[in-house]
Motif scaffolding. Sequence first.
Motif, PDB file in Angstrom:
ATOM      1  N   GLY A  16      43.942  70.313  84.986  1.00  0.00           N
ATOM      2  CA  GLY A  16      43.174  71.077  85.985  1.00  0.00           C
ATOM      3  C   GLY A  16      43.334  72.572  85.819  1.00  0.00           C
ATOM      4  O   GLY A  16      43.414  73.311  86.809  1.00  0.00           O
ATOM      5  N   LEU A 112      40.735  62.131  77.732  1.00  0.00           N
ATOM      6  CA  LEU A 112      40.228  61.130  78.681  1.00  0.00           C
ATOM      7  C   LEU A 112      40.318  59.708  78.101  1.00  0.00           C
ATOM      8  O   LEU A 112      40.676  58.769  78.807  1.00  0.00           O
ATOM      9  CB  LEU A 112      38.782  61.487  79.050  1.00  0.00           C
ATOM     10  CG  LEU A 112      38.047  60.505  79.954  1.00  0.00           C
ATOM     11  CD1 LEU A 112      38.779  60.331  81.280  1.00  0.00           C
ATOM     12  CD2 LEU A 112      36.618  60.979  80.204  1.00  0.00           C
ATOM     13  N   ALA A 115      43.762  58.527  78.449  1.00  0.00           N
ATOM     14  CA  ALA A 115      44.096  58.220  79.852  1.00  0.00           C
ATOM     15  C   ALA A 115      43.594  56.824  80.216  1.00  0.00           C
ATOM     16  O   ALA A 115      44.314  56.032  80.828  1.00  0.00           O
ATOM     17  CB  ALA A 115      43.490  59.277  80.778  1.00  0.00           C
ATOM     18  N   PRO A 133      36.934  61.552  89.522  1.00  0.00           N
ATOM     19  CA  PRO A 133      36.740  62.049  90.894  1.00  0.00           C
ATOM     20  C   PRO A 133      36.218  63.479  90.961  1.00  0.00           C
ATOM     21  O   PRO A 133      35.692  63.876  91.994  1.00  0.00           O
ATOM     22  CB  PRO A 133      38.146  61.964  91.508  1.00  0.00           C
ATOM     23  CG  PRO A 133      38.898  61.025  90.642  1.00  0.00           C
ATOM     24  CD  PRO A 133      38.317  61.163  89.265  1.00  0.00           C
TER      25      PRO A 133
HETATM   26  P1  UTP Z   1      38.718  67.657  82.447  1.00  0.00           P
HETATM   27  O1  UTP Z   1      38.010  67.856  81.172  1.00  0.00           O
HETATM   28  O2  UTP Z   1      38.053  68.135  83.679  1.00  0.00           O
HETATM   29  O3  UTP Z   1      40.161  68.298  82.305  1.00  0.00           O
HETATM   30  O4  UTP Z   1      39.043  66.107  82.577  1.00  0.00           O
HETATM   31  P2  UTP Z   1      41.188  68.694  83.434  1.00  0.00           P
HETATM   32  O5  UTP Z   1      42.522  68.791  82.804  1.00  0.00           O
HETATM   33  O6  UTP Z   1      41.095  67.767  84.612  1.00  0.00           O
HETATM   34  O7  UTP Z   1      40.706  70.115  83.928  1.00  0.00           O
HETATM   35  P3  UTP Z   1      40.642  71.537  83.172  1.00  0.00           P
HETATM   36  O8  UTP Z   1      39.528  71.412  82.173  1.00  0.00           O
HETATM   37  O9  UTP Z   1      41.977  71.828  82.562  1.00  0.00           O
HETATM   38  O10 UTP Z   1      40.321  72.475  84.276  1.00  0.00           O
HETATM   39  C1  UTP Z   1      38.090  65.164  83.023  1.00  0.00           C
HETATM   40  C2  UTP Z   1      38.805  64.023  83.717  1.00  0.00           C
HETATM   41  O11 UTP Z   1      39.678  63.365  82.806  1.00  0.00           O
HETATM   42  C3  UTP Z   1      41.001  63.342  83.285  1.00  0.00           C
HETATM   43  C4  UTP Z   1      41.079  64.512  84.278  1.00  0.00           C
HETATM   44  O12 UTP Z   1      42.100  64.280  85.232  1.00  0.00           O
HETATM   45  C5  UTP Z   1      39.675  64.495  84.877  1.00  0.00           C
HETATM   46  O13 UTP Z   1      39.564  63.515  85.906  1.00  0.00           O
HETATM   47  N1  UTP Z   1      41.933  63.505  82.139  1.00  0.00           N
HETATM   48  C6  UTP Z   1      41.651  64.392  81.154  1.00  0.00           C
HETATM   49  C7  UTP Z   1      43.068  62.724  82.074  1.00  0.00           C
HETATM   50  O14 UTP Z   1      43.356  61.908  82.985  1.00  0.00           O
HETATM   51  N2  UTP Z   1      43.907  62.873  81.005  1.00  0.00           N
HETATM   52  C8  UTP Z   1      43.650  63.745  80.000  1.00  0.00           C
HETATM   53  O15 UTP Z   1      44.449  63.809  79.043  1.00  0.00           O
HETATM   54  C9  UTP Z   1      42.492  64.521  80.082  1.00  0.00           C
END
Ligand code: UTP
Length: 297
Positions: A16, A112, A115, A133
């Motif tokens: 995030g 992602l 994850a 979400p």
């Molecule tokens: P985002 O690309 O929005 O990345 O991930 P992020 O880390 O949440 O936010 P920024 O870009 O650093 O601001 C899209 C979704 O994938 C999940 C994130 O929690 C979000 O729901 N995600 C992403 C994971 O669970 N693990 C990861 O390694 C990457």
Amino acid sequence: MRKKVTKAIFPVAGLGTRFLPATKSVPKEIMTLVDRPLVQYAIDEAREAGIKEFIFVTSRGKTALEDYFDHAPMLEQQLKKQGKEALLAELKASNMDSGEIAYVRQHKALGLGHAVWCARRLIANEPFAVILPDDVIAAETPCLGQMIEAYEETGGNMVAAMEVPPEKASSYGVLDVAEDMGSVVRARGMVEKPELGTAPSNLAVIGRYILAPSVLRNLNRMRSGAGGEIQLTDAIAEDIANDVPVYGYRFRGQRFDCGSKAGFLQATVAFALARDDLREELASYLAEVVQLGKAAQ
Ligand code: UTP
């Protein structure tokens, strides 16, 4: 008979970074749109679509998210004593039953796809949904519900898709469309974050998926893709070569990218304007601000 989709994965282990410094201590998914955290919108959408098991992929620093789903008996008692029945009902509606929610940990933010793979043992051999979400969708029929209805006809893999302007395509996974059937398109490929001018279409994938278990097997190979991350898009696209079709679904509704500041602010305004208790006051404030802006020009 197709197996029903009853499990959903909520990947919330990302860093995030776009919301730093807030996300130093507050998980992005707990940030509130009006008075409900992002994650509550996602849970409500999933439940309405028939999901029974909610699997969260979390990481270090996300305990506030786990706490959010605990019951709050003292608070409930207090509200009851004060006769605040409406608030009590709201609070109770956010309760999760014991056993319907599970947490697995992603130890490193590898992408992602990684994850989702972390939840593989809780999925076994059945289709499952994935909900991000931070993509909040305002719709009369919730987006995942629309998709499940379409999926019951098509099977395979299904991703939520929406048209984006060409200059924005490089921020998304983009579908290479083989056949356009209206609300459903069949893809011959998918490209994650295509370079400017190389996107195969203007149909971008957003954060709702219904996936076959074969995608988890594809993820076993741990191939890294765009940005050096293990991309879910790549694992879904691999299925096309394995004869598991991939469909894009043009959902009805408005999607807000609450992972970005501008998207979050837009969603806040839109959701507040949709509320009877806030509409009037906010609308007159916004009109005033717009007038002031015009006057300043
Ligand atoms: P985002 O690309 O929005 O990345 O991930 P992020 O880390 O949440 O936010 P920024 O870009 O650093 O601001 C899209 C979704 O994938 C999940 C994130 O929690 C979000 O729901 N995600 C992403 C994971 O669970 N693990 C990861 O390694 C990457």
